[in-house]
Design an enzyme around this catalytic site. Sequence first.
Site, mmCIF file in Angstrom:
data_model
loop_
_atom_site.group_PDB
_atom_site.id
_atom_site.type_symbol
_atom_site.label_atom_id
_atom_site.label_comp_id
_atom_site.label_asym_id
_atom_site.label_seq_id
_atom_site.Cartn_x
_atom_site.Cartn_y
_atom_site.Cartn_z
ATOM 1 N N ILE A 105 0.812 -1.223 0.000
ATOM 2 C CA ILE A 105 0.000 0.000 0.000
ATOM 3 C C ILE A 105 0.847 1.274 0.000
ATOM 4 C CG2 ILE A 105 -2.125 -0.932 0.987
ATOM 5 C CD1 ILE A 105 -1.126 0.056 3.761
ATOM 6 N N GLY A 106 2.157 1.113 0.094
ATOM 7 C CA GLY A 106 2.991 2.319 0.061
ATOM 8 C C GLY A 106 4.417 2.013 0.456
ATOM 9 N N GLY A 148 8.075 4.026 2.363
ATOM 10 C CA GLY A 148 8.748 5.192 2.925
ATOM 11 C C GLY A 148 10.157 5.261 2.392
ATOM 12 N N PHE A 170 12.798 4.002 3.510
ATOM 13 C CA PHE A 170 13.645 2.825 3.645
ATOM 14 C C PHE A 170 12.851 1.539 3.795
ATOM 15 C CE2 PHE A 170 12.978 4.870 7.716
ATOM 16 C CZ PHE A 170 12.509 3.829 8.509
ATOM 17 N N ASP A 189 8.963 -0.845 2.490
ATOM 18 C CA ASP A 189 7.656 -0.952 1.845
ATOM 19 C C ASP A 189 6.609 -1.287 2.896
ATOM 20 O OD1 ASP A 189 8.544 -0.376 -0.627
ATOM 21 O OD2 ASP A 189 8.508 -2.414 -1.421
ATOM 22 N N ASP A 212 10.114 15.438 9.523
ATOM 23 C CA ASP A 212 9.616 15.194 8.161
ATOM 24 C C ASP A 212 8.107 15.410 8.113
ATOM 25 O OD1 ASP A 212 9.797 14.678 5.464
ATOM 26 O OD2 ASP A 212 9.871 12.503 5.666
#
Length: 327
Positions: A33-34, A36, A38, A40, A146
């Site tokens: 589903i996505g 970052g 570093f 999955d 972030d």
Amino acid sequence: MHHNYTSKLAYKSSQMKNLDIRIAGKYQLQRRIGGGGFGDVYIGTSLDTGEEVAIKLEYVYEGPPLLEAEADVYRLLAGGVGIPRVHDYLFECEYNVMVFDLLGPSLEDLFNFCDRRFSLKTVLMLADQLLYRLEFIHSKNIIHRDIKPENFLMGTGRYGNQVFVTDLGLATERRAIQIKTDPTGASKRHLIGTARFASINGHLGILQDRCDDLESLGYMLLYFLRGSLPWQGLTAKDHAQKEDLVLEKKKTISTKDLCRDLPREFETYFDHIRSLEFDETPAYAYLRKIFLNLFAREGFERDNVFDWTILKYLMAHDEEKSCEKSR
């Protein structure tokens, strides 16, 4: 990020797509589903409870395990409102694995869903929650570093109107004694965060404090109201020059120009952030109050009806009507 690592991770992810994968005999991996910086993120299922969970995988390579540090930050913040719960941290077949609460869409997803513009009411309701989240995180001596729309997700079910903080991979601890390094950025700079929303200190790659998270949050609120920020769309010959131009714009733009044509409260917000000494505690309650006063002055109702709530309702209503017609 190491290029070699990225390609390995992409290869491993493609290998995993069509396999029936179980992790430690406890979780069933479903779809991706996505991802970052570093790892999955996948939807998975707990084989014990049948509950759906989010599973973040970090391929093991030569270097520090970043996912473990992120899991530690979540544990440090455990129990806070809008903080996802970490269910498990495991190692399985060359992967570090963090299992945590499955959440809803990100604010960036919802922003796109709403044609890349949020109403003042929605932005003020988000601002109130986000200021509470950052105050809590900072109270635990953590700086997020972030802040961006992709890293805030709405909850699901009874938490559907609650904003959750995610992607704490860049989060860092506040030092007991803060030492601010060369503020001119004379040494080689290294951006920490995401250029569009990074604070000036984030661009310079120097020590960040609470005011930096709040600076990034301010940029995010303006982005939601306007659809873009003054430093988007700048032309540059390469990525490095683009970053330089963005930094220059952030350093030189006045709060008046930054918040032009918006309610005065946004200028007041940035004036407060910019007035802070580096390690000074922000006046979170004061910032919430200026936005709450604006909310009341506009006559908005505290009903948790966001722009996407209305849009989803209208879409469901239209669908219902077209179903009736086709009967």
